[in-house]
Design a protein around this motif. Structure first.
Motif, PDB file in Angstrom:
ATOM      1  N   GLU A  78      -0.960   6.008   2.950  1.00  0.00           N
ATOM      2  CA  GLU A  78      -2.061   5.128   3.520  1.00  0.00           C
ATOM      3  C   GLU A  78      -1.569   4.407   4.979  1.00  0.00           C
ATOM      4  OE1 GLU A  78      -4.737   1.530   2.390  1.00  0.00           O
ATOM      5  OE2 GLU A  78      -4.129   2.933   0.646  1.00  0.00           O
ATOM      6  N   ALA A  79      -0.401   3.753   4.660  1.00  0.00           N
ATOM      7  CA  ALA A  79       0.331   3.112   5.799  1.00  0.00           C
ATOM      8  C   ALA A  79       0.395   3.906   6.871  1.00  0.00           C
ATOM      9  CB  ALA A  79       1.553   2.533   5.126  1.00  0.00           C
ATOM     10  N   LEU A  80       0.910   5.181   6.777  1.00  0.00           N
ATOM     11  CA  LEU A  80       1.076   6.062   7.959  1.00  0.00           C
ATOM     12  C   LEU A  80      -0.206   6.471   8.469  1.00  0.00           C
ATOM     13  CD1 LEU A  80       3.859   8.437   6.742  1.00  0.00           C
ATOM     14  CD2 LEU A  80       4.028   6.745   8.476  1.00  0.00           C
ATOM     15  N   ALA A  81      -1.462   6.951   7.507  1.00  0.00           N
ATOM     16  CA  ALA A  81      -2.590   7.114   8.222  1.00  0.00           C
ATOM     17  C   ALA A  81      -3.007   5.960   8.974  1.00  0.00           C
ATOM     18  CB  ALA A  81      -3.540   7.444   6.934  1.00  0.00           C
ATOM     19  N   ARG A  82      -2.720   4.657   8.660  1.00  0.00           N
ATOM     20  CA  ARG A  82      -3.305   3.663   9.333  1.00  0.00           C
ATOM     21  C   ARG A  82      -2.940   3.316  10.638  1.00  0.00           C
ATOM     22  NH1 ARG A  82      -3.921  -1.678   5.422  1.00  0.00           N
ATOM     23  NH2 ARG A  82      -5.385  -0.592   3.963  1.00  0.00           N
ATOM     24  N   ILE A  87       1.052  -1.145  -0.101  1.00  0.00           N
ATOM     25  CA  ILE A  87      -0.004  -0.087   0.107  1.00  0.00           C
ATOM     26  C   ILE A  87       0.737   1.260   0.027  1.00  0.00           C
ATOM     27  CG2 ILE A  87      -1.849  -1.147   0.945  1.00  0.00           C
ATOM     28  CD1 ILE A  87      -1.001   0.271   3.751  1.00  0.00           C
ATOM     29  N   PRO A  88       0.535   2.492  -0.621  1.00  0.00           N
ATOM     30  CA  PRO A  88       1.179   3.503  -0.662  1.00  0.00           C
ATOM     31  C   PRO A  88       1.659   3.931   0.906  1.00  0.00           C
ATOM     32  CG  PRO A  88      -0.693   3.927  -1.828  1.00  0.00           C
ATOM     33  CD  PRO A  88      -0.899   2.568  -1.196  1.00  0.00           C
TER      34      PRO A  88
END
Length: 75
Positions: free
Chosen positions: A65-69, A61-62
């Motif tokens: 997106e990973a940081l947002a999760r 995943i970008p």
């Protein structure tokens, strides 16, 4: 002015590509002996993860997106 200050002043006056090359060489000169066992383990892990992505076992995943999760999990 000390010699380090003079070198720094001259280095900062260089074009950005030259500064980047100089910075790379300076960082490279700071690297020290790496534990070969640890290095081998990291290489094996990187290859395993690469293969998981290549064979579809893991779908990347970008980064955003990973940081947002991660941020959502921490809240």
């Amino acid at each position: 002015m000390s010699s380090v200050e003079q070198i720094m002043k001259e280095a900062l006056a260089l074009p950005s590509a030259s500064r980047a090359l100089l910075a790379d060489k300076l960082v490279e000169s700071l690297e020290f002996d790496v534990d070969e066992t640890q290095q081998k383990l990291w290489i094996e892990e990187a290859k395993k993860r690469r293969d998981e992505v290549r064979n579809g076992t893991v779908i990347p995943i970008p980064g955003e997106e990973a940081l947002a999760r991660v941020r959502q999990l921490l809240d």
